[in-house]
Design an enzyme around this catalytic site. Structure first.
Site, PDB file in Angstrom:
ATOM      1  CG  PHE A 209      -1.951   1.055   1.209  1.00 33.63           C
ATOM      2  CD1 PHE A 209      -3.031   0.956   0.354  1.00 33.63           C
ATOM      3  CD2 PHE A 209      -1.848   2.166   2.018  1.00 33.63           C
ATOM      4  CE1 PHE A 209      -4.005   1.952   0.311  1.00 33.63           C
ATOM      5  CE2 PHE A 209      -2.812   3.163   1.987  1.00 33.63           C
ATOM      6  CZ  PHE A 209      -3.889   3.054   1.133  1.00 33.63           C
TER       7      PHE A 209
ATOM      8  CG  ASP B  36      -0.208  -2.236   7.172  1.00 32.71           C
ATOM      9  OD1 ASP B  36      -1.261  -2.534   7.771  1.00 32.71           O
ATOM     10  OD2 ASP B  36      -0.095  -1.218   6.467  1.00 32.71           O
TER      11      ASP B  36
ATOM     12  CE1 TYR C  35      -9.401   2.902   6.665  1.00 38.64           C
ATOM     13  CE2 TYR C  35      -8.517   4.250   8.444  1.00 38.64           C
ATOM     14  CZ  TYR C  35      -8.412   3.733   7.177  1.00 38.64           C
ATOM     15  OH  TYR C  35      -7.305   4.032   6.425  1.00 38.64           O
ATOM     16  CE  LYS C  36      -7.534  -0.652   5.440  1.00 35.61           C
ATOM     17  NZ  LYS C  36      -8.094   0.143   4.350  1.00 35.61           N
TER      18      LYS C  36
ATOM     19  NE  ARG D 241      -9.986  -2.564  -2.369  1.00 34.44           N
ATOM     20  CZ  ARG D 241      -9.416  -1.956  -1.330  1.00 34.44           C
ATOM     21  NH1 ARG D 241      -8.259  -2.382  -0.871  1.00 34.44           N
ATOM     22  NH2 ARG D 241      -9.977  -0.915  -0.761  1.00 34.44           N
TER      23      ARG D 241
HETATM   24  C1  LIG Z   1      -2.235  -1.757   3.919  1.00 35.28           C
HETATM   25  C2  LIG Z   1      -2.725  -0.428   4.370  1.00 35.28           C
HETATM   26  N1  LIG Z   1      -2.011   0.282   5.273  1.00 35.28           N
HETATM   27  C3  LIG Z   1      -2.440   1.487   5.699  1.00 35.28           C
HETATM   28  C4  LIG Z   1      -3.615   2.030   5.243  1.00 35.28           C
HETATM   29  C5  LIG Z   1      -4.143   3.358   5.676  1.00 35.28           C
HETATM   30  O1  LIG Z   1      -3.464   3.939   6.676  1.00 35.28           O
HETATM   31  P1  LIG Z   1      -4.059   5.194   7.461  1.00 35.28           P
HETATM   32  O2  LIG Z   1      -4.725   4.670   8.700  1.00 35.28           O
HETATM   33  O3  LIG Z   1      -2.837   5.973   7.787  1.00 35.28           O
HETATM   34  O4  LIG Z   1      -4.999   5.926   6.563  1.00 35.28           O
HETATM   35  C6  LIG Z   1      -4.386   1.333   4.318  1.00 35.28           C
HETATM   36  C7  LIG Z   1      -5.634   1.920   3.820  1.00 35.28           C
HETATM   37  O5  LIG Z   1      -6.347   1.439   3.032  1.00 35.28           O
HETATM   38  C8  LIG Z   1      -3.920   0.084   3.867  1.00 35.28           C
HETATM   39  O6  LIG Z   1      -4.630  -0.601   2.977  1.00 35.28           O
END
Ligand SMILES: Cc1ncc(COP(=O)(O)O)c(C=O)c1O
Length: 422
Positions: free
Chosen positions: A128, A197, A222-223, A381
């Protein structure tokens, strides 16, 4: 397989009642919980209560009386149950990007102390972007090399130059999942540390950070944790690292007052709090934290039904069914599966690439109430959150996709105007 068979699968689904925890709009098939989870009914209530009672009446007293000050650890401990972390090993704070900056810095500091010749950070080319930007900024600041490789080239990078391997466990584009335990072990054998991550893993697939002996991890609220838009993120470090950081009084780079050992003594110089608390920087966003806690509770509600293992079983059944139905019913429509067919390699999403029209096809689906998303340049997706997605939703979503593709309705101008968020 037909629609009735999907109905039967839902009727036999032991997790079916968990859907009642959510406020799902009528007529919507929501396949984007990998981007923003659905609103838990409890969150709407709880946020009202925090605003009206704790803020409105309790005012500043609520930092103590309503336990606001403990939220980073309290919610962190709940997330810990989903990712194989022990009590006090997870804190909730900031965004995933900011937490990644903190833990990647800490990992690099540890390596600088032990093996200063190790000057390379390795990550995946398809990681990402925020992960890559954060790593790039740290590499620039510390004069290190950021080396980006394809997934199948990672193990060839595990050598005496490697300081930190930084990977996203489940890829945001393809939905491909790494073998966390195996890669961590191989990286350790090569003397490297690993930062994971878990943005697309926490609440989506079983994760056991301690069993994998992982070093550091971050993830998103938030996911799949259903914490709401912009929910704070989390950070974890293995106890061997926090113990050492304690012994050697090591900082993380964003040394803020709430990561201080005694914030209400208001003293200088900075003295890091013990354990994970040093990874907190400033004041927690209380209202968002309260919503996130409700979101995490929706996942923990699966515990009596078998927890993450049961959610995983359903998630795999949903994604498997989706792949099979798209391949049967949308054959010859230019869709190319990007997600591994092999269950062990798949997260909780399915992606298809299409050479042209991907964005417009998704917009046409959304207009019909089937909500997924599009990732440039060509990825459609679809996320499958087993807490609230039914087998019948999979059937109906594929039927809509078939109709959108066969009718060519996605060619209409209204579906081809790009919005800011895709
Ligand atoms: C793999 C990954 N890391 C980080 C993030 C987002 O990070 P943040 O909380 O800083 O917006 C996402 C967002 O879709 C993501 O898919």
């Amino acid at each position: 397989m037909n629609r009735q068979a999907c109905d039967a699968l839902d009727a036999a689904d032991p997790l079916a009642s968990l859907r009642e925890q959510f406020e799902l709009p009528e007529g919507v098939i929501y396949l984007d919980g990998n981007s923003l989870g659905v609103l838990p009914r409890a969150a709407a209530e709880r946020v009202q209560q925090v605003v009206r009672d704790e803020w409105g009446r309790g005012l500043i007293r609520s930092w103590n009386s309503a336990g606001w000050i403990d939220l980073p650890q309290r919610v962190g401990d709940k997330i810990g149950l989903l990712i194989g972390a022990a009590a006090d090993e997870v804190v909730v704070a900031d965004s995933t990007s900011v937490n990644l900056f903190k833990v990647l810095s800490a990992a690099l500091d540890l390596q600088r102390a032990d093996a200063p010749q190790r000057s390379v950070i390795v990550s995946e080319r398809q990681n990402f972007p925020t992960d890559l930007y954060i790593a790039e900024s740290l590499a620039r600041e510390r004069d290190l090399e950021l080396r980006l490789v394809d997934a199948d080239e990672i193990t060839a990078q595990l050598d005496d130059q490697l300081a930190v391997l930084m990977l996203t466990h489940v890829n945001y584009r393809s939905g491909r999942m790494h073998d966390m335990a195996a890669l961590t072990r191989r990286a350790h054998e090569a003397g490297a540390l690993v930062v994971w991550d878990l943005a697309h893993s926490a609440g989506a697939v079983p994760v056991d950070l301690n069993a994998a002996e992982a070093d550091f991890a971050v993830g998103c609220g938030y996911k799949y944790l259903n914490g709401g838009p912009g929910a704070p993120a989390f950070a974890w470090a293995h106890a061997r690292h926090t113990a050492r950081m304690d012994r050697e009084q090591m900082w993380q780079p964003l040394a803020g007052w709430l990561g201080h050992a005694a914030p209400f003594e208001f003293t200088s110089p900075y003295r890091p709090a013990p354990g994970m608390a040093r990874f907190i920087c400033g004041t927690p966003p209380v209202i968002s934290m309260a919503a996130l806690e409700c979101g995490v509770d929706t996942v923990l509600a699966a515990s009596p039904f078998g927890g993450m293992a049961a959610l995983r079983e359903k998630s795999l059944a949903l994604t498997e069914l989706f792949i099979r139905l798209v391949e049967q019913r949308c054959a010859d429509q230019g869709l190319t599966l990007q997600t591994p067919q092999e269950a062990g390699l798949r997260g909780s999403q399915v992606s298809f690439a299409r050479e042209d029209g991907g964005y417009a096809i998704m917009q046409a689906l959304i207009a019909r109430g089937v909500i997924g998303d599009f990732r440039a340049p060509d990825i459609l997706r679809f996320g499958f959150t087993p807490l609230y997605t039914r087998f019948i939703d999979v059937w109906d979503a594929v039927e809509h996709l078939r109709q959108v593709l066969e009718s060519g309705e996605w060619r209409e101008a209204r579906f081809n105007q790009r919005a800011a968020v895709t």
